[in-house]
Design a protein around this motif. Structure first.
Motif, PDB file in Angstrom:
ATOM      1  N   TYR A 161       0.864  -1.144   0.017  1.00 33.93           N
ATOM      2  CA  TYR A 161       0.037  -0.141  -0.021  1.00 33.93           C
ATOM      3  C   TYR A 161       0.784   1.157  -0.004  1.00 33.93           C
ATOM      4  O   TYR A 161       2.068   1.189   0.402  1.00 33.93           O
ATOM      5  CB  TYR A 161      -0.954   0.094   1.257  1.00 33.93           C
ATOM      6  N   PRO A 162       0.340   2.282  -0.584  1.00 34.94           N
ATOM      7  CA  PRO A 162       1.191   3.632  -0.626  1.00 34.94           C
ATOM      8  C   PRO A 162       1.313   4.205   0.922  1.00 34.94           C
ATOM      9  O   PRO A 162       0.288   3.967   1.798  1.00 34.94           O
ATOM     10  CB  PRO A 162       0.543   4.461  -1.395  1.00 34.94           C
ATOM     11  N   VAL A 163       2.278   4.890   1.172  1.00 34.06           N
ATOM     12  CA  VAL A 163       2.532   5.496   2.292  1.00 34.06           C
ATOM     13  C   VAL A 163       1.721   6.671   2.527  1.00 34.06           C
ATOM     14  O   VAL A 163       1.454   7.406   1.474  1.00 34.06           O
ATOM     15  CB  VAL A 163       3.984   5.988   2.724  1.00 34.06           C
ATOM     16  N   CYS A 164       1.146   7.007   3.473  1.00 36.67           N
ATOM     17  CA  CYS A 164       0.473   8.369   3.750  1.00 36.67           C
ATOM     18  C   CYS A 164       1.169   9.565   3.644  1.00 36.67           C
ATOM     19  O   CYS A 164       2.225   9.709   3.961  1.00 36.67           O
ATOM     20  CB  CYS A 164      -0.086   8.391   5.202  1.00 36.67           C
ATOM     21  N   PRO A 165       0.699  10.397   2.569  1.00 34.79           N
ATOM     22  CA  PRO A 165       1.653  11.450   2.255  1.00 34.79           C
ATOM     23  C   PRO A 165       2.004  12.357   3.442  1.00 34.79           C
ATOM     24  O   PRO A 165       3.120  13.051   3.515  1.00 34.79           O
ATOM     25  CB  PRO A 165       0.903  12.372   1.061  1.00 34.79           C
ATOM     26  N   LEU A 166       0.893  12.739   4.036  1.00 39.47           N
ATOM     27  CA  LEU A 166       0.990  13.709   5.180  1.00 39.47           C
ATOM     28  C   LEU A 166       1.983  13.256   6.208  1.00 39.47           C
ATOM     29  O   LEU A 166       3.159  13.715   6.633  1.00 39.47           O
ATOM     30  CB  LEU A 166      -0.170  13.989   6.006  1.00 39.47           C
ATOM     31  N   LEU A 167       2.076  11.765   6.715  1.00 38.89           N
ATOM     32  CA  LEU A 167       2.998  11.354   7.411  1.00 38.89           C
ATOM     33  C   LEU A 167       4.305  11.318   6.818  1.00 38.89           C
ATOM     34  O   LEU A 167       5.338  11.458   7.576  1.00 38.89           O
ATOM     35  CB  LEU A 167       2.715   9.711   7.813  1.00 38.89           C
ATOM     36  N   HIS A 168       4.435  10.879   5.600  1.00 40.26           N
ATOM     37  CA  HIS A 168       5.709  10.675   4.994  1.00 40.26           C
ATOM     38  C   HIS A 168       6.465  12.150   4.947  1.00 40.26           C
ATOM     39  O   HIS A 168       7.621  12.286   5.270  1.00 40.26           O
ATOM     40  CB  HIS A 168       5.421  10.097   3.579  1.00 40.26           C
ATOM     41  N   TYR A 169       5.946  13.024   4.530  1.00 43.18           N
ATOM     42  CA  TYR A 169       6.597  14.452   4.443  1.00 43.18           C
ATOM     43  C   TYR A 169       6.626  15.388   5.848  1.00 43.18           C
ATOM     44  O   TYR A 169       7.518  16.242   5.968  1.00 43.18           O
ATOM     45  CB  TYR A 169       5.843  15.399   3.396  1.00 43.18           C
ATOM     46  N   THR A 170       5.660  15.221   6.741  1.00 38.53           N
ATOM     47  CA  THR A 170       5.573  15.911   7.775  1.00 38.53           C
ATOM     48  C   THR A 170       5.848  15.048   9.138  1.00 38.53           C
ATOM     49  O   THR A 170       6.235  15.938  10.297  1.00 38.53           O
ATOM     50  CB  THR A 170       4.286  16.594   8.081  1.00 38.53           C
ATOM     51  N   GLY A 171       5.642  13.816   9.097  1.00 39.20           N
ATOM     52  CA  GLY A 171       5.965  13.123  10.499  1.00 39.20           C
ATOM     53  C   GLY A 171       4.444  13.145  11.238  1.00 39.20           C
ATOM     54  O   GLY A 171       4.763  12.535  12.234  1.00 39.20           O
ATOM     55  N   LEU A 172       3.537  14.104  10.709  1.00 39.66           N
ATOM     56  CA  LEU A 172       2.045  13.966  11.512  1.00 39.66           C
ATOM     57  C   LEU A 172       1.080  12.932  10.966  1.00 39.66           C
ATOM     58  O   LEU A 172       1.137  12.653   9.894  1.00 39.66           O
ATOM     59  CB  LEU A 172       1.620  15.356  11.102  1.00 39.66           C
TER      60      LEU A 172
ATOM     61  N   CYS B  41      -2.416  11.809  10.124  1.00 38.52           N
ATOM     62  CA  CYS B  41      -3.866  12.391   9.797  1.00 38.52           C
ATOM     63  C   CYS B  41      -4.934  11.507  10.543  1.00 38.52           C
ATOM     64  O   CYS B  41      -4.605  10.525  11.155  1.00 38.52           O
ATOM     65  CB  CYS B  41      -3.987  12.211   8.294  1.00 38.52           C
ATOM     66  N   PRO B  42      -6.130  11.869  10.442  1.00 39.39           N
ATOM     67  CA  PRO B  42      -7.291  11.000  11.221  1.00 39.39           C
ATOM     68  C   PRO B  42      -7.358   9.533  10.314  1.00 39.39           C
ATOM     69  O   PRO B  42      -7.829   8.549  11.035  1.00 39.39           O
ATOM     70  CB  PRO B  42      -8.483  11.662  10.898  1.00 39.39           C
ATOM     71  N   GLY B  43      -6.704   9.491   9.141  1.00 44.38           N
ATOM     72  CA  GLY B  43      -7.121   8.232   8.738  1.00 44.38           C
ATOM     73  C   GLY B  43      -5.848   7.386   8.483  1.00 44.38           C
ATOM     74  O   GLY B  43      -5.670   6.179   8.357  1.00 44.38           O
ATOM     75  N   CYS B  44      -4.472   7.675   9.243  1.00 45.34           N
ATOM     76  CA  CYS B  44      -3.370   6.966   9.356  1.00 45.34           C
ATOM     77  C   CYS B  44      -3.821   5.813  10.262  1.00 45.34           C
ATOM     78  O   CYS B  44      -4.176   5.878  11.341  1.00 45.34           O
ATOM     79  CB  CYS B  44      -2.130   8.015  10.075  1.00 45.34           C
ATOM     80  N   GLY B  45      -3.399   4.737  10.034  1.00 43.86           N
ATOM     81  CA  GLY B  45      -3.478   3.503  10.400  1.00 43.86           C
ATOM     82  C   GLY B  45      -4.896   3.045  10.079  1.00 43.86           C
ATOM     83  O   GLY B  45      -5.042   1.508  10.676  1.00 43.86           O
ATOM     84  N   GLY B  46      -5.758   3.345   9.174  1.00 38.47           N
ATOM     85  CA  GLY B  46      -6.922   3.002   8.982  1.00 38.47           C
ATOM     86  C   GLY B  46      -6.669   1.460   8.321  1.00 38.47           C
ATOM     87  O   GLY B  46      -7.747   0.611   8.537  1.00 38.47           O
ATOM     88  N   LEU B  47      -5.903   1.231   7.404  1.00 38.20           N
ATOM     89  CA  LEU B  47      -5.725   0.060   6.610  1.00 38.20           C
ATOM     90  C   LEU B  47      -5.309  -1.149   7.763  1.00 38.20           C
ATOM     91  O   LEU B  47      -5.831  -2.102   7.578  1.00 38.20           O
ATOM     92  CB  LEU B  47      -4.673   0.065   5.532  1.00 38.20           C
ATOM     93  N   ARG B  48      -4.424  -0.567   8.587  1.00 42.33           N
ATOM     94  CA  ARG B  48      -3.967  -1.500   9.517  1.00 42.33           C
ATOM     95  C   ARG B  48      -5.171  -2.079  10.661  1.00 42.33           C
ATOM     96  O   ARG B  48      -5.171  -3.038  10.863  1.00 42.33           O
ATOM     97  CB  ARG B  48      -2.802  -1.176  10.205  1.00 42.33           C
ATOM     98  N   SER B  49      -5.840  -0.959  10.888  1.00 37.38           N
ATOM     99  CA  SER B  49      -7.161  -1.168  11.747  1.00 37.38           C
ATOM    100  C   SER B  49      -7.979  -2.132  11.159  1.00 37.38           C
ATOM    101  O   SER B  49      -8.583  -2.985  11.756  1.00 37.38           O
ATOM    102  CB  SER B  49      -7.720   0.371  12.112  1.00 37.38           C
TER     103      SER B  49
END
Length: 119
Positions: free
Chosen positions: A22-33, A35-43
């Motif tokens: 799966y692609p990496v979350c762009p917000l997490l990749h570029y800022t380290g923050l 987002c509300p959806g981060c971890g959604g696929l793992r969840s």
């Protein structure tokens, strides 16, 4: 409904914890923050496998949203089967609750004391 079931089946089969699927979350990749959806696929993957504690840890908001979505879907289907109007409309009060909830969730999971909300 078939699309939702197929998506959950795919995520349940293809582990998002394994790199490269799966692609990496762009917000997490570029800022380290997160987002509300981060971890959604793992969840979703953990939820499909019945590991609800891990699913909740990966994205608590998503785990709350899965049953809510299912209930709304069943209500929609029952109303459609009975020939009643099939519209579920969000009122302004719903948005006034939802948007701050998403913002608070996002801010808290990115603060040091919100580490338990990190995926």
């Amino acid at each position: 409904m078939a699309g939702v079931v197929a998506a959950f089946a795919y995520v349940g089969t293809v582990d998002p914890n394994a790199p490269g699927h799966y692609p990496v979350c762009p917000l997490l990749h570029y800022t380290g923050l997160y987002c509300p959806g981060c971890g959604g696929l793992r969840s979703a993957h953990a939820f499909v496998h019945g590991d609800f504690l891990t699913a909740f840890h990966d994205n608590a908001l998503a785990v709350v949203g899965y049953p809510l979505f299912a209930v709304l879907w069943v209500v929609w289907m029952l109303r459609a089967a009975r020939g009643r109007p099939v519209r579920i409309e969000l009122q302004p009060v719903h948005l006034w609750i939802l948007v701050p909830l998403l913002l608070i969730f996002t801010v808290v999971r990115n603060l040091p004391f919100g580490g338990w909300l990190h995926p």
